[in-house]
Design a protein around this motif. Structure first.
Motif, PDB file in Angstrom:
ATOM      1  N   GLU A 144       0.890  -1.130  -0.103  1.00  0.00           N
ATOM      2  CA  GLU A 144      -0.044   0.164   0.040  1.00  0.00           C
ATOM      3  C   GLU A 144       0.986   1.296  -0.010  1.00  0.00           C
ATOM      4  O   GLU A 144       0.361   2.237  -0.577  1.00  0.00           O
ATOM      5  CB  GLU A 144      -1.060   0.005   1.343  1.00  0.00           C
ATOM      6  N   ARG A 145       1.878   1.440   0.778  1.00  0.00           N
ATOM      7  CA  ARG A 145       2.826   2.383   0.920  1.00  0.00           C
ATOM      8  C   ARG A 145       3.854   2.181  -0.252  1.00  0.00           C
ATOM      9  O   ARG A 145       5.106   2.935  -0.128  1.00  0.00           O
ATOM     10  CB  ARG A 145       3.530   2.186   2.241  1.00  0.00           C
TER      11      ARG A 145
ATOM     12  N   LEU B 292      -4.928  -8.138  -1.076  1.00  0.00           N
ATOM     13  CA  LEU B 292      -4.504  -7.272  -2.027  1.00  0.00           C
ATOM     14  C   LEU B 292      -5.615  -6.868  -3.114  1.00  0.00           C
ATOM     15  O   LEU B 292      -6.044  -6.082  -3.659  1.00  0.00           O
ATOM     16  CB  LEU B 292      -3.344  -7.869  -2.535  1.00  0.00           C
ATOM     17  N   LYS B 293      -6.343  -8.311  -3.360  1.00  0.00           N
ATOM     18  CA  LYS B 293      -7.344  -7.929  -4.365  1.00  0.00           C
ATOM     19  C   LYS B 293      -8.557  -7.136  -4.107  1.00  0.00           C
ATOM     20  O   LYS B 293      -8.977  -6.403  -5.019  1.00  0.00           O
ATOM     21  CB  LYS B 293      -7.864  -9.453  -4.873  1.00  0.00           C
TER      22      LYS B 293
ATOM     23  N   LEU C 232      -5.232  -3.820  -5.177  1.00  0.00           N
ATOM     24  CA  LEU C 232      -3.564  -3.712  -5.467  1.00  0.00           C
ATOM     25  C   LEU C 232      -3.060  -4.923  -6.246  1.00  0.00           C
ATOM     26  O   LEU C 232      -1.975  -4.994  -6.491  1.00  0.00           O
ATOM     27  CB  LEU C 232      -2.959  -3.922  -3.983  1.00  0.00           C
ATOM     28  N   LEU C 233      -3.989  -6.095  -6.296  1.00  0.00           N
ATOM     29  CA  LEU C 233      -3.402  -7.386  -6.756  1.00  0.00           C
ATOM     30  C   LEU C 233      -2.899  -7.014  -8.432  1.00  0.00           C
ATOM     31  O   LEU C 233      -2.270  -7.607  -9.233  1.00  0.00           O
ATOM     32  CB  LEU C 233      -4.243  -8.529  -6.767  1.00  0.00           C
ATOM     33  N   GLU C 234      -3.917  -5.961  -9.079  1.00  0.00           N
ATOM     34  CA  GLU C 234      -3.707  -5.630 -10.430  1.00  0.00           C
ATOM     35  C   GLU C 234      -2.218  -5.218 -10.727  1.00  0.00           C
ATOM     36  O   GLU C 234      -1.867  -5.286 -11.775  1.00  0.00           O
ATOM     37  CB  GLU C 234      -4.504  -4.509 -10.950  1.00  0.00           C
TER      38      GLU C 234
ATOM     39  N   ALA D 143       1.247 -14.971  -9.073  1.00  0.00           N
ATOM     40  CA  ALA D 143      -0.339 -14.228  -9.172  1.00  0.00           C
ATOM     41  C   ALA D 143      -0.250 -12.540  -9.340  1.00  0.00           C
ATOM     42  O   ALA D 143       0.685 -12.004  -8.948  1.00  0.00           O
ATOM     43  CB  ALA D 143      -1.025 -14.519  -7.753  1.00  0.00           C
ATOM     44  N   GLY D 144      -1.220 -12.098 -10.027  1.00  0.00           N
ATOM     45  CA  GLY D 144      -1.402 -10.783 -10.055  1.00  0.00           C
ATOM     46  C   GLY D 144      -0.656 -10.043 -11.290  1.00  0.00           C
ATOM     47  O   GLY D 144       0.156 -10.646 -11.842  1.00  0.00           O
ATOM     48  N   ALA D 145      -0.898  -8.782 -11.583  1.00  0.00           N
ATOM     49  CA  ALA D 145       0.077  -7.897 -12.154  1.00  0.00           C
ATOM     50  C   ALA D 145       0.365  -8.517 -13.639  1.00  0.00           C
ATOM     51  O   ALA D 145       1.431  -8.689 -14.110  1.00  0.00           O
ATOM     52  CB  ALA D 145       1.538  -7.677 -11.445  1.00  0.00           C
TER      53      ALA D 145
END
Length: 481
Positions: A324-325, A365-366, A370-372, A411-413
């Motif tokens: 997040e940061r 995250l999802k 943020l998971l994107e 996973a993600g991104a």
């Protein structure tokens, strides 16, 4: 910036001649410095392509989880219990000293597998929470590596080579992309406590796994502590106020700037930057690690161990807070996966530590979007053998090191979710389709962050050093959306 260019920016001709006092020798050395600068010019800063990820969270299971008991379902092995592995499968491949000269008897997994997600991906009963997020995961069953022992294996995965002293992945990301948050390090390491019953064959972790190697030291990982100050010496000593600390820092910075002007060493800049960062972290880190603002619903995602300082679950929650940061690279280490004997007893404890925490991290995250743009990866240094070590019964067995095939996931991104990639043979011993070497795995991580592994280089020891080394590596495009 190129560190060699950085050096020369601070070392002008007058300073050079004044500090050397060498006449023609100085001129000759100046010529050499120009050549070094030219070599340094080969570095191309990223990003080199459109990034899908802003950050990466690397969940590293040190000791090597057994793919056969967790991810790579081989039901036909049950009929081959205690049979010798055929020579047509082993093909004379090297084994560890613990196996050499011993009979290699098949040890099927004792665990039940079931299908999960829209595509019915098989997972062990030890990973029910992972099953709940399998549609966000690409399971890679064909990962392979060169190393057959732990230390070289971990070093290869984390730094791109079995030889100690090279730059770690997080350091490369820091070097290639720079910092996203000026108040936090761009590379943070969290070493987790592990299941208390898994204390045999616990492999050491060394700071060089998150070190900067030949890169400027400002790119090395910062290891957070599970107790006391999250970062060593972060708090002011008794009697020293923040105002006094600021005055001390200003005075030391002034002296360092004078020293930098005199000799032009870029490492002095690193010292200045690190001291200033430490001062800012006195405010940012306590806020980061204070979980009092987390609702119970979020804590429940990570499981009961989230309340224990230093647990893997708590570190996964901290990783989400760092994401997040905008911390660039967050690497979690969880030890205790080296199961040569009594694998079932120890594996169950290890999975209790990580299964719900990993799933909770992906869900958290999802739900925050943020998971994107956060790439989450999971793996150990190699796999475990199909054949047994120690006692061999249906309920008690161990497995040796196996570099030829093991399972990892991403996973993600921009990574396709709900799929598997690669296949192993009927004995889970060799890759038979779509192999992914550790170098390919790392090249794919860099790619998702917008970096070309062939362009992200640094001149050292006569080579343009790369995370993926001198051997061929490729981005695994088949798993990318």
């Amino acid at each position: 910036m190129n560190p060699y260019q950085e050096h020369n920016d601070h070392l002008n001709r007058r300073q050079f001649l004044n500090t050397t006092g060498m006449g023609l020798g100085a001129a000759a050395l100046g010529s050499l410095l120009s050549q070094v600068e030219a070599a340094g010019g080969k570095h191309i800063a990223g990003p080199h392509n459109e990034p899908k990820a802003k950050r990466v969270i690397f969940l590293f299971m040190a000791g090597a989880p057994s793919q056969l008991d967790l991810f790579d379902y081989k039901p036909d092995l049950a009929a081959r219990f205690k049979e010798p592995l055929p020579p047509s499968v082993t093909q004379g491949q090297r084994v560890t000293a613990m196996t050499k000269g011993k009979e290699q008897l098949v040890a099927p997994s004792k665990y039940k597998f079931s299908r999960h997600g829209e595509n019915g991906i098989w997972l062990s009963e030890l990973l029910p929470h992972t099953g709940s997020v399998i549609d966000d995961i690409c399971l890679i069953k064909s990962t392979n590596t060169d190393a057959i022992n732990h230390d070289p294996g971990k070093t290869l995965f984390c730094t791109g080579t079995e030889i100690p002293g090279k730059a770690s992945m997080g350091a490369w990301l820091s070097y290639g992309l720079g910092r996203l948050n000026e108040n936090l390090p761009d590379f943070v390491v969290l070493n987790s406590a592990f299941w208390t019953g898994g204390t045999s064959n616990v492999q050491a972790l060394y700071s060089r796994l998150w070190g900067s190697g030949f890169l400027p030291s400002k790119h090395q990982g910062v290891a957070f502590q599970p107790a006391g100050d999250p970062v060593l010496f972060l708090s002011n000593p008794d009697g020293v106020t923040r105002k006094v600390r600021h005055q001390m820092l200003d005075f030391v910075t002034e002296m360092n700037q004078e020293h930098l002007g005199a000799i032009g060493d870029p490492e002095i800049q690193t010292t200045i930057a690190q001291q200033e960062m430490a001062f800012r972290m006195q405010m940012s880190v306590p806020e980061l690690t204070d979980l009092s603002d987390e609702p119970q619903s979020v804590l429940d995602l990570y499981g009961p161990e989230v309340h224990k300082s230093g647990s893997f679950a708590r570190n996964c929650l901290l990783a989400r807070r760092m994401a997040e940061r905008d911390v660039r690279c967050i690497q979690l280490f969880h030890r205790g996966w080296d199961h040569h004997v009594k694998l079932p007893q120890q594996l169950e404890g290890q999975c209790y530590d990580v299964d719900q925490a990993c799933a909770g991290l992906l869900k958290d995250l999802k739900q925050r979007g943020l998971l994107e743009d956060t790439l989450v990866v999971f793996g150990g240094e190699f796999g475990r053998t199909t054949y047994c070590q120690g006692t061999l019964t249906h309920d008690d067995y161990g497995r040796d090191h196996h570099p030829r095939c093991f399972s990892t996931w991403m996973a993600g991104a921009g990574v396709k979710g709900g799929i598997t990639h690669g296949e192993t043979d009927d004995y889970c011993y060799n890759v038979v389709k779509d192999g992914v070497h550790v170098r390919d795995f790392n090249a794919t991580i860099l790619n998702q962050l917008g970096l070309d592994h062939n362009k992200l280089t640094f001149p050292f020891l006569g080579l343009d050093q790369k995370l993926t080394g001198v051997n061929p590596a490729r981005v695994v495009k088949e798993i990318l959306a």
